[in-house]
Design a protein around this motif. Structure first.
Motif, PDB file in Angstrom:
ATOM      1  N   GLY A  95       0.814  -1.202   0.000  1.00  0.00           N
ATOM      2  CA  GLY A  95       0.000   0.000   0.000  1.00  0.00           C
ATOM      3  C   GLY A  95       0.850   1.255   0.000  1.00  0.00           C
ATOM      4  N   ARG A  96       0.202   2.373  -0.165  1.00  0.00           N
ATOM      5  CA  ARG A  96       0.863   3.665  -0.195  1.00  0.00           C
ATOM      6  C   ARG A  96       1.533   3.968   1.141  1.00  0.00           C
ATOM      7  NH1 ARG A  96      -2.535   9.261  -1.166  1.00  0.00           N
ATOM      8  NH2 ARG A  96      -0.767  10.700  -1.393  1.00  0.00           N
ATOM      9  N   GLY A  97       2.764   4.468   1.096  1.00  0.00           N
ATOM     10  CA  GLY A  97       3.491   4.816   2.305  1.00  0.00           C
ATOM     11  C   GLY A  97       4.693   3.934   2.521  1.00  0.00           C
ATOM     12  N   LEU A  98       4.769   3.292   3.693  1.00  0.00           N
ATOM     13  CA  LEU A  98       5.864   2.393   4.036  1.00  0.00           C
ATOM     14  C   LEU A  98       5.363   0.960   4.128  1.00  0.00           C
ATOM     15  CD1 LEU A  98       7.769   4.412   6.792  1.00  0.00           C
ATOM     16  CD2 LEU A  98       8.527   3.946   4.462  1.00  0.00           C
ATOM     17  N   ASN A  99       6.013   0.071   3.404  1.00  0.00           N
ATOM     18  CA  ASN A  99       5.693  -1.358   3.417  1.00  0.00           C
ATOM     19  C   ASN A  99       6.798  -2.068   4.186  1.00  0.00           C
ATOM     20  OD1 ASN A  99       3.373  -1.844   1.152  1.00  0.00           O
ATOM     21  ND2 ASN A  99       4.654  -0.075   0.685  1.00  0.00           N
ATOM     22  N   ILE A 100       6.422  -2.795   5.226  1.00  0.00           N
ATOM     23  CA  ILE A 100       7.390  -3.389   6.141  1.00  0.00           C
ATOM     24  C   ILE A 100       7.091  -4.869   6.343  1.00  0.00           C
ATOM     25  CG2 ILE A 100       8.444  -3.245   8.428  1.00  0.00           C
ATOM     26  CD1 ILE A 100       7.482  -0.368   8.614  1.00  0.00           C
ATOM     27  N   ALA A 101       8.143  -5.698   6.247  1.00  0.00           N
ATOM     28  CA  ALA A 101       8.033  -7.133   6.522  1.00  0.00           C
ATOM     29  C   ALA A 101       9.027  -7.504   7.610  1.00  0.00           C
ATOM     30  CB  ALA A 101       8.302  -7.948   5.263  1.00  0.00           C
ATOM     31  N   LEU A 102       8.605  -8.342   8.545  1.00  0.00           N
ATOM     32  CA  LEU A 102       9.461  -8.819   9.629  1.00  0.00           C
ATOM     33  C   LEU A 102       9.772 -10.294   9.402  1.00  0.00           C
ATOM     34  CD1 LEU A 102       7.726  -7.153  12.716  1.00  0.00           C
ATOM     35  CD2 LEU A 102       9.512  -6.217  11.219  1.00  0.00           C
ATOM     36  N   ILE A 103      11.066 -10.622   9.460  1.00  0.00           N
ATOM     37  CA  ILE A 103      11.548 -11.976   9.184  1.00  0.00           C
ATOM     38  C   ILE A 103      12.244 -12.534  10.416  1.00  0.00           C
ATOM     39  CG2 ILE A 103      13.034 -13.382   7.701  1.00  0.00           C
ATOM     40  CD1 ILE A 103      10.812 -12.107   6.142  1.00  0.00           C
ATOM     41  N   ASN A 104      11.986 -13.803  10.707  1.00  0.00           N
ATOM     42  CA  ASN A 104      12.746 -14.495  11.756  1.00  0.00           C
ATOM     43  C   ASN A 104      14.197 -14.626  11.271  1.00  0.00           C
ATOM     44  OD1 ASN A 104      14.055 -16.704  13.194  1.00  0.00           O
ATOM     45  ND2 ASN A 104      12.068 -17.118  14.083  1.00  0.00           N
ATOM     46  N   GLY A 105      15.104 -13.963  11.966  1.00  0.00           N
ATOM     47  CA  GLY A 105      16.480 -13.895  11.485  1.00  0.00           C
ATOM     48  C   GLY A 105      17.281 -15.165  11.615  1.00  0.00           C
ATOM     49  N   SER A 106      16.796 -16.140  12.355  1.00  0.00           N
ATOM     50  CA  SER A 106      17.556 -17.379  12.526  1.00  0.00           C
ATOM     51  C   SER A 106      17.122 -18.472  11.560  1.00  0.00           C
ATOM     52  CB  SER A 106      17.437 -17.876  13.967  1.00  0.00           C
ATOM     53  OG  SER A 106      16.079 -18.128  14.302  1.00  0.00           O
ATOM     54  N   VAL A 107      15.837 -18.487  11.190  1.00  0.00           N
ATOM     55  CA  VAL A 107      15.354 -19.542  10.278  1.00  0.00           C
ATOM     56  C   VAL A 107      14.873 -18.990   8.940  1.00  0.00           C
ATOM     57  CG1 VAL A 107      14.731 -21.093  12.153  1.00  0.00           C
ATOM     58  CG2 VAL A 107      13.030 -19.487  11.290  1.00  0.00           C
ATOM     59  N   GLU A 132       7.508  -2.990  18.651  1.00  0.00           N
ATOM     60  CA  GLU A 132       7.293  -4.414  18.917  1.00  0.00           C
ATOM     61  C   GLU A 132       8.345  -5.302  18.244  1.00  0.00           C
ATOM     62  OE1 GLU A 132       3.307  -5.031  17.582  1.00  0.00           O
ATOM     63  OE2 GLU A 132       2.398  -4.082  19.336  1.00  0.00           O
ATOM     64  N   ILE A 133       9.261  -4.686  17.517  1.00  0.00           N
ATOM     65  CA  ILE A 133      10.313  -5.454  16.841  1.00  0.00           C
ATOM     66  C   ILE A 133      11.342  -5.921  17.866  1.00  0.00           C
ATOM     67  CG2 ILE A 133      12.208  -5.316  15.182  1.00  0.00           C
ATOM     68  CD1 ILE A 133      10.511  -3.301  13.617  1.00  0.00           C
ATOM     69  N   SER A 134      11.662  -7.203  17.834  1.00  0.00           N
ATOM     70  CA  SER A 134      12.631  -7.776  18.773  1.00  0.00           C
ATOM     71  C   SER A 134      13.977  -8.003  18.079  1.00  0.00           C
ATOM     72  CB  SER A 134      12.104  -9.096  19.342  1.00  0.00           C
ATOM     73  OG  SER A 134      11.872 -10.033  18.302  1.00  0.00           O
ATOM     74  N   GLY A 135      14.976  -8.339  18.872  1.00  0.00           N
ATOM     75  CA  GLY A 135      16.333  -8.459  18.368  1.00  0.00           C
ATOM     76  C   GLY A 135      16.578  -9.616  17.424  1.00  0.00           C
ATOM     77  N   ASP A 136      15.671 -10.593  17.389  1.00  0.00           N
ATOM     78  CA  ASP A 136      15.881 -11.741  16.509  1.00  0.00           C
ATOM     79  C   ASP A 136      15.250 -11.544  15.126  1.00  0.00           C
ATOM     80  OD1 ASP A 136      13.291 -11.769  17.401  1.00  0.00           O
ATOM     81  OD2 ASP A 136      13.161 -13.956  17.577  1.00  0.00           O
ATOM     82  N   MET A 137      14.762 -10.337  14.855  1.00  0.00           N
ATOM     83  CA  MET A 137      14.045 -10.084  13.603  1.00  0.00           C
ATOM     84  C   MET A 137      14.894  -9.292  12.606  1.00  0.00           C
ATOM     85  SD  MET A 137      10.274  -8.951  14.963  1.00  0.00           S
ATOM     86  CE  MET A 137       9.323  -9.957  16.107  1.00  0.00           C
ATOM     87  N   LEU A 138      14.680  -9.589  11.327  1.00  0.00           N
ATOM     88  CA  LEU A 138      15.173  -8.765  10.233  1.00  0.00           C
ATOM     89  C   LEU A 138      14.005  -7.918   9.739  1.00  0.00           C
ATOM     90  CD1 LEU A 138      17.204 -11.436   8.224  1.00  0.00           C
ATOM     91  CD2 LEU A 138      18.128  -9.691   9.768  1.00  0.00           C
ATOM     92  N   VAL A 139      14.280  -6.651   9.443  1.00  0.00           N
ATOM     93  CA  VAL A 139      13.234  -5.717   9.040  1.00  0.00           C
ATOM     94  C   VAL A 139      13.476  -5.266   7.607  1.00  0.00           C
ATOM     95  CG1 VAL A 139      12.049  -3.566   9.617  1.00  0.00           C
ATOM     96  CG2 VAL A 139      13.120  -4.924  11.437  1.00  0.00           C
ATOM     97  N   LEU A 140      12.515  -5.529   6.719  1.00  0.00           N
ATOM     98  CA  LEU A 140      12.601  -5.123   5.323  1.00  0.00           C
ATOM     99  C   LEU A 140      11.607  -3.988   5.078  1.00  0.00           C
ATOM    100  CD1 LEU A 140      13.629  -8.135   5.462  1.00  0.00           C
ATOM    101  CD2 LEU A 140      12.943  -8.353   3.078  1.00  0.00           C
ATOM    102  N   VAL A 141      12.062  -2.920   4.420  1.00  0.00           N
ATOM    103  CA  VAL A 141      11.228  -1.733   4.218  1.00  0.00           C
ATOM    104  C   VAL A 141      11.302  -1.288   2.763  1.00  0.00           C
ATOM    105  CG1 VAL A 141      10.740   0.616   4.976  1.00  0.00           C
ATOM    106  CG2 VAL A 141      11.768  -1.015   6.581  1.00  0.00           C
ATOM    107  N   ALA A 142      10.145  -0.919   2.201  1.00  0.00           N
ATOM    108  CA  ALA A 142      10.092  -0.381   0.841  1.00  0.00           C
ATOM    109  C   ALA A 142       9.077   0.758   0.786  1.00  0.00           C
ATOM    110  CB  ALA A 142       9.711  -1.468  -0.164  1.00  0.00           C
TER     111      ALA A 142
END
Length: 221
Positions: A95-107, A132-142
């Motif tokens: 959608g319009r604005g910021l698109n964000i996906a959170l990924i489990n960084g270990s698996v 709410e983002i924790s340290g084990d997450m990867l954050v992807l932004v577009a």
């Protein structure tokens, strides 16, 4: 005498034929073409494609990703992670604005995704999501269309803590793609940014779309 001449002729013909056959067989062996020029190969040639169509495969314990920003306000952004398209116009989850996906960084599995209207939406929703983002997450932004009009100072600081170098200056209709993680010790190497500038914009009113790809290391605990 006639019989002897006939036998001699037959002998000569047989000898000549054997010589020609031997010469042809020898020539075929010595000038044999390489197998790849002989015609259709007996074995299929398999072309190995890298995950997310990267230019080269990622090493072991690295995840492949590709992030594309939106093109003006016409074509939405897309995100590929480990050969899985996680956000795209085709999936109808951008959608319009910021698109964000959170990924489990270990698996390497997707945890959740969302988009935030940064032109007319509530910036506090973005702030709540980022907290709410924790340290084990990867954050992807577009970005898509306008990622920065309602970006407040708290959201900019949270993105900076994820490793962003450009969140502080993100503004109206800028193009931005980013991959980061919480409490990173240095700035993320995975980020691209283009300022909305009428002198350099590729599209009327918007800068060029951005494409970011690479290999991000797996988080080990």
């Amino acid at each position: 005498a006639g019989v002897l001449r006939l036998l001699a002729l037959i002998f000569a013909l047989v000898t000549t034929w054997m010589f020609i056959r031997t010469y042809i067989s020898f020539s075929m062996k010595t000038i044999r073409l390489p197998r790849w020029l002989e015609g259709p190969a007996s074995k299929e040639i398999r072309v190995v494609k890298s995950k997310c169509s990267l230019s080269k495969p990622c090493p072991k314990d690295y995840f492949a990703f590709k992030i594309c920003s939106g093109a003006a306000n016409v074509v939405g952004p897309s995100m590929c992670f480990e050969n899985q398209m996680i956000m795209s116009p085709v999936k109808n989850n951008v959608g319009r604005g910021l698109n964000i996906a959170l990924i489990n960084g270990s698996v390497g599995t997707m945890l959740r995704h969302s988009y935030f209207d940064m032109y007319s939406g509530d910036p506090n929703e973005l702030v709540k999501f980022l907290k709410e983002i924790s340290g084990d997450m990867l954050v992807l932004v577009a970005s898509y269309d306008d990622p920065g009009t309602k970006m407040n100072d708290e959201a900019r600081k949270l993105f900076s803590n994820l490793g962003s170098s450009y969140a502080e200056q993100l503004g109206f209709r800028d193009s931005w793609v980013f991959l980061g993680t919480k409490d990173i010790k240095s700035k993320s190497p995975f980020e691209q940014f283009l300022k909305n500038d009428p002198k350099t914009n590729k599209y009327e009113g918007w800068p060029e779309l951005l494409e970011l790809e690479g290999c991000v290391p797996r988080k080990v605990y």
